[in-house]
Design a protein around this motif. Structure first.
Motif, PDB file in Angstrom:
ATOM      1  N   GLU A  82       0.680  -0.610  -0.438  1.00 25.78           N
ATOM      2  CA  GLU A  82      -0.049   0.039  -0.032  1.00 25.78           C
ATOM      3  C   GLU A  82       1.164   1.547  -0.029  1.00 25.78           C
ATOM      4  N   MET A  83       2.241   1.710   0.976  1.00 26.34           N
ATOM      5  CA  MET A  83       2.866   2.224   0.504  1.00 26.34           C
ATOM      6  C   MET A  83       3.473   2.353  -0.492  1.00 26.34           C
ATOM      7  N   MET A  84       3.934   1.697  -0.774  1.00 21.33           N
ATOM      8  CA  MET A  84       4.248   1.815  -2.826  1.00 21.33           C
ATOM      9  C   MET A  84       3.563   2.035  -3.397  1.00 21.33           C
ATOM     10  N   ASP A  85       2.132   1.900  -3.440  1.00 19.69           N
ATOM     11  CA  ASP A  85       1.022   2.093  -4.236  1.00 19.69           C
ATOM     12  C   ASP A  85       0.385   4.243  -3.993  1.00 19.69           C
ATOM     13  N   MET A  86       0.774   4.275  -3.002  1.00 18.37           N
ATOM     14  CA  MET A  86       0.638   5.429  -2.260  1.00 18.37           C
ATOM     15  C   MET A  86       1.793   5.770  -2.678  1.00 18.37           C
ATOM     16  N   ARG A  87       3.009   5.482  -3.240  1.00 22.20           N
ATOM     17  CA  ARG A  87       4.118   7.068  -3.781  1.00 22.20           C
ATOM     18  C   ARG A  87       3.500   6.665  -5.396  1.00 22.20           C
ATOM     19  N   GLU A  88       3.063   5.418  -5.581  1.00 19.58           N
ATOM     20  CA  GLU A  88       3.453   5.907  -7.457  1.00 19.58           C
ATOM     21  C   GLU A  88       2.071   6.619  -7.689  1.00 19.58           C
ATOM     22  N   ALA A  89       0.871   6.359  -7.234  1.00 22.36           N
ATOM     23  CA  ALA A  89       0.087   7.836  -7.200  1.00 22.36           C
ATOM     24  C   ALA A  89       0.400   9.161  -6.985  1.00 22.36           C
ATOM     25  N   GLN A  90       1.707   9.311  -5.528  1.00 22.51           N
ATOM     26  CA  GLN A  90       1.757  10.695  -5.803  1.00 22.51           C
ATOM     27  C   GLN A  90       2.228  10.639  -6.413  1.00 22.51           C
ATOM     28  N   ARG A  91       3.850   9.898  -7.226  1.00 23.27           N
ATOM     29  CA  ARG A  91       4.409  10.817  -8.315  1.00 23.27           C
ATOM     30  C   ARG A  91       3.539  11.211  -9.109  1.00 23.27           C
ATOM     31  N   SER A  92       2.542  10.366  -9.351  1.00 24.26           N
ATOM     32  CA  SER A  92       2.024  10.138 -11.257  1.00 24.26           C
ATOM     33  C   SER A  92       0.895  12.114 -10.801  1.00 24.26           C
ATOM     34  N   TYR A  93       0.300  11.842  -9.170  1.00 20.92           N
ATOM     35  CA  TYR A  93      -0.258  13.395  -9.426  1.00 20.92           C
ATOM     36  C   TYR A  93       0.748  14.304  -9.885  1.00 20.92           C
ATOM     37  N   GLU A  94       1.804  14.047  -9.269  1.00 20.00           N
ATOM     38  CA  GLU A  94       2.720  14.547  -9.191  1.00 20.00           C
ATOM     39  C   GLU A  94       3.125  15.413 -11.155  1.00 20.00           C
ATOM     40  N   ALA A  95       3.545  14.670 -11.348  1.00 21.89           N
ATOM     41  CA  ALA A  95       3.451  14.505 -13.193  1.00 21.89           C
ATOM     42  C   ALA A  95       2.820  15.109 -13.369  1.00 21.89           C
ATOM     43  N   ASN A  96       1.154  15.276 -13.449  1.00 20.18           N
ATOM     44  CA  ASN A  96       0.122  15.464 -13.794  1.00 20.18           C
ATOM     45  C   ASN A  96       0.411  17.082 -13.617  1.00 20.18           C
ATOM     46  N   LEU A  97       0.165  17.277 -12.565  1.00 19.47           N
ATOM     47  CA  LEU A  97       0.907  18.999 -11.736  1.00 19.47           C
ATOM     48  C   LEU A  97       0.719  19.558 -12.118  1.00 19.47           C
TER      49      LEU A  97
END
Length: 135
Positions: free
Chosen positions: A102-117
């Motif tokens: 779950e922590m790895m999934d959160m990290r991946e979601a964070q990076r994807s969110y930041e890329a879109n931002l």
């Protein structure tokens, strides 16, 4: 018009990743939730899937959350004979949540969110520079 499309696509990506982050946070929050009585199931991990959806107004495909569904993998077992939900052998079912996953999934979601931002910020900057030239 192309910059507007970039805004819309990135905003859709941010919404999808925000949902992904919420699901991972819910899974982590319930990782230690045990049943309260024998025969009850503990918290079941949630998974989500994405899909591409054509936005006819803009004319591009955008990502959206397709489904949030339960993870059907087996529950864990923990030996705790004094727990009220323990079975006859003294084992209690534990959630099928792996906190590290779950922590790895959160990290991946964070990076994807930041890329879109970053795409939105770059598009905004390009739009402002274009307006400056036109004035």
């Amino acid at each position: 018009m192309e910059l507007y499309k970039a805004f819309k696509i990135s905003a859709a990506g941010m919404r999808a990743q925000g949902t992904r982050l919420r699901i991972a946070a819910e899974n982590v929050a319930n990782a230690d939730s045990l049943p309260t009585a024998p025969g009850q199931d503990p918290y079941r991990r949630k998974l989500l899937t994405f899909k591409n959806v054509m936005d006819r107004e803009v004319g591009v495909e955008m990502v959206k959350v397709n489904k949030v569904m339960p993870d059907r993998s087996d529950f864990g077992m923990k030996y705790e004979p004094s727990h009220p939900a323990a079975n006859d052998q003294g084992y209690v079912q534990t959630p099928n949540v792996e906190t590290l996953v779950e922590m790895m999934d959160m990290r991946e979601a964070q990076r994807s969110y930041e890329a879109n931002l970053n795409v939105i910020q770059s598009s905004r900057s390009m739009l402002l520079k274009t307006l400056d030239i036109l004035q």
